[in-house]
Motif scaffolding. Structure first.
Motif, short mmCIF file in Angstrom:
data_model
loop_
_atom_site.label_atom_id
_atom_site.label_comp_id
_atom_site.label_asym_id
_atom_site.label_seq_id
_atom_site.Cartn_x
_atom_site.Cartn_y
_atom_site.Cartn_z
N GLY A 72 2.70 48.61 59.97
CA GLY A 72 3.81 49.46 58.91
C GLY A 72 3.29 50.04 57.72
N VAL A 73 3.08 48.93 57.28
CA VAL A 73 2.40 49.03 56.19
C VAL A 73 0.73 48.75 55.74
CG1 VAL A 73 4.38 48.64 54.65
CG2 VAL A 73 2.94 47.07 55.24
N PRO A 74 -0.39 49.21 55.00
CA PRO A 74 -1.94 49.15 54.54
C PRO A 74 -1.88 47.69 54.48
CG PRO A 74 -0.76 51.12 53.48
CD PRO A 74 0.36 50.22 53.56
N MET A 75 -2.93 47.08 55.29
CA MET A 75 -3.12 45.61 55.37
C MET A 75 -4.11 45.73 53.62
SD MET A 75 -5.58 43.59 56.98
CE MET A 75 -6.88 43.53 55.91
N ARG A 76 -2.80 44.62 53.24
CA ARG A 76 -3.67 43.71 51.26
C ARG A 76 -5.21 43.04 51.70
NH1 ARG A 76 1.26 40.98 51.44
NH2 ARG A 76 -0.25 39.00 51.09
N PRO A 77 -5.93 43.23 51.47
CA PRO A 77 -7.12 42.91 51.29
C PRO A 77 -7.47 41.24 51.73
CG PRO A 77 -7.35 44.40 49.94
CD PRO A 77 -6.16 44.00 49.95
N ASP A 78 -5.68 40.67 50.44
CA ASP A 78 -5.91 39.48 50.57
C ASP A 78 -5.43 38.74 52.02
OD1 ASP A 78 -3.57 39.92 50.30
OD2 ASP A 78 -2.95 38.66 48.30
N GLN A 79 -4.95 39.45 53.09
CA GLN A 79 -4.49 39.44 53.72
C GLN A 79 -5.60 38.71 55.27
OE1 GLN A 79 -1.42 42.27 54.72
NE2 GLN A 79 -0.37 40.27 54.73
N MET A 80 -7.47 38.98 54.72
CA MET A 80 -7.95 39.47 56.11
C MET A 80 -8.45 38.12 56.57
SD MET A 80 -9.49 41.86 57.28
CE MET A 80 -10.38 41.39 58.23
N ALA A 81 -8.12 36.59 55.00
CA ALA A 81 -8.34 35.93 56.64
C ALA A 81 -7.85 35.66 57.27
CB ALA A 81 -8.45 34.03 54.85
N ALA A 82 -6.37 35.04 56.96
CA ALA A 82 -5.22 35.49 57.57
C ALA A 82 -5.20 35.75 58.98
CB ALA A 82 -3.84 35.59 57.29
N VAL A 83 -5.66 37.57 58.98
CA VAL A 83 -6.22 38.14 60.13
C VAL A 83 -6.89 38.09 61.55
CG1 VAL A 83 -6.61 40.49 61.22
CG2 VAL A 83 -4.99 39.94 58.77
N ARG A 84 -8.20 37.37 60.59
CA ARG A 84 -9.21 36.58 61.35
C ARG A 84 -8.40 35.11 62.34
NH1 ARG A 84 -12.70 37.47 56.31
NH2 ARG A 84 -13.69 39.53 56.89
N LEU A 85 -7.80 34.90 61.55
CA LEU A 85 -7.18 33.45 62.42
C LEU A 85 -6.20 33.51 63.45
CD1 LEU A 85 -8.07 30.50 62.88
CD2 LEU A 85 -6.51 29.98 60.16
N ALA A 86 -5.92 34.34 62.75
CA ALA A 86 -4.23 35.36 63.90
C ALA A 86 -4.69 35.50 64.84
CB ALA A 86 -3.76 36.65 62.93
N MET A 87 -6.29 36.90 64.82
CA MET A 87 -7.23 37.31 65.72
C MET A 87 -7.29 36.11 67.40
SD MET A 87 -5.69 40.48 65.96
CE MET A 87 -4.67 40.10 65.70
#
Length: 235
Positions: A72-87
């Protein structure tokens, strides 16, 4: 799934390949299975023939369930690590919830996995299902997402996924191609450029709540089932 054999055929001679497979279109037309033909030289051809076992023929009739979730909003670059683990936890590894529960435990699909597109802030879940199981599979996929958002996440599964990701990232600097691809993606993503070491350190610091925060932002935007045209016409 498949059983088969390989052999060589010299076009200047008349003899069969292993399993009486001949290099003729007539024979190939009436022999069930899949043929792979590789020309090795002007006269020498490698033919591989794979017969599909009857108990796996249904996999050729499976449909593809596609589900797209957006932040719903652009992903912040600092979220990338959390996104990797979530996936990795949800559907990006063989220890993920989608693989272990929807595929292995519930037997609702032939495959089921999730992937995240950082440029668009979207997560895709793709699954191969029987038509009769499509609705149940969709519900199960959504349930696994809700369970990760609000249910328990064991320390063991969290660390298993973290170690798997770190192991894969350990070889980034082993080749020039790996280094080039890493920094190319970092530049395209925008924001501060992370080194592989920075990314590994960030991944080590991701908490269970960081994973939940990312997953709670995702909402289902579209879901559809891809089927064969002739079956759709009779639906």
């Amino acid at each position: 799934m498949f059983s088969g054999s390989s052999g060589f055929v010299n076009k200047n001679k008349r003899y069969p390949c292993i399993d009486t497979v001949r290099f003729s279109r007539k024979h190939r037309k009436h022999t069930p299975g899949i043929f792979f033909v590789l020309r090795l030289s002007k006269n020498l051809i490698l033919i591989s023939h794979y017969r599909i076992r009857s108990d796996h023929k249904n996999i050729l009739r499976c449909h593809k369930l596609c589900m797209l979730f957006t932040l719903g909003v652009p992903m912040r670059p600092d979220q990338m690590a959390a996104v990797r683990l979530a996936m990795a936890l949800y559907g990006g590894s063989v220890t993920s919830r989608l693989f272990l529960n929807v595929r292995e435990r519930d037997h609702l699909c032939y495959y089921c996995s999730s992937s995240f597109q950082s440029f668009t802030g979207s997560m895709a879940v793709n699954s191969g299902v029987e038509h009769a199981d499509a609705a149940r599979a969709e519900k199960a996929i959504l349930k696994e997402l809700d369970d990760l958002r609000s249910g328990p996440i064991t320390a063991e599964e969290l660390e298993d996924c973290r170690r798997s990701l770190l192991s894969g990232m350990a070889g980034i600097e082993d080749t020039l191609g790996g280094i080039e691809t890493w920094y190319y993606m970092e530049v395209l993503r925008g924001g501060p450029v992370q080194t592989p070491d920075d990314a590994r350190a960030a991944l080590q610091a991701v908490t269970e709540e960081d994973v939940r925060t990312v997953l709670r932002q995702l909402t289902l935007s579209v879901s559809y089932l891809l089927t064969r045209e002739e079956e759709s016409a009779h639906a």
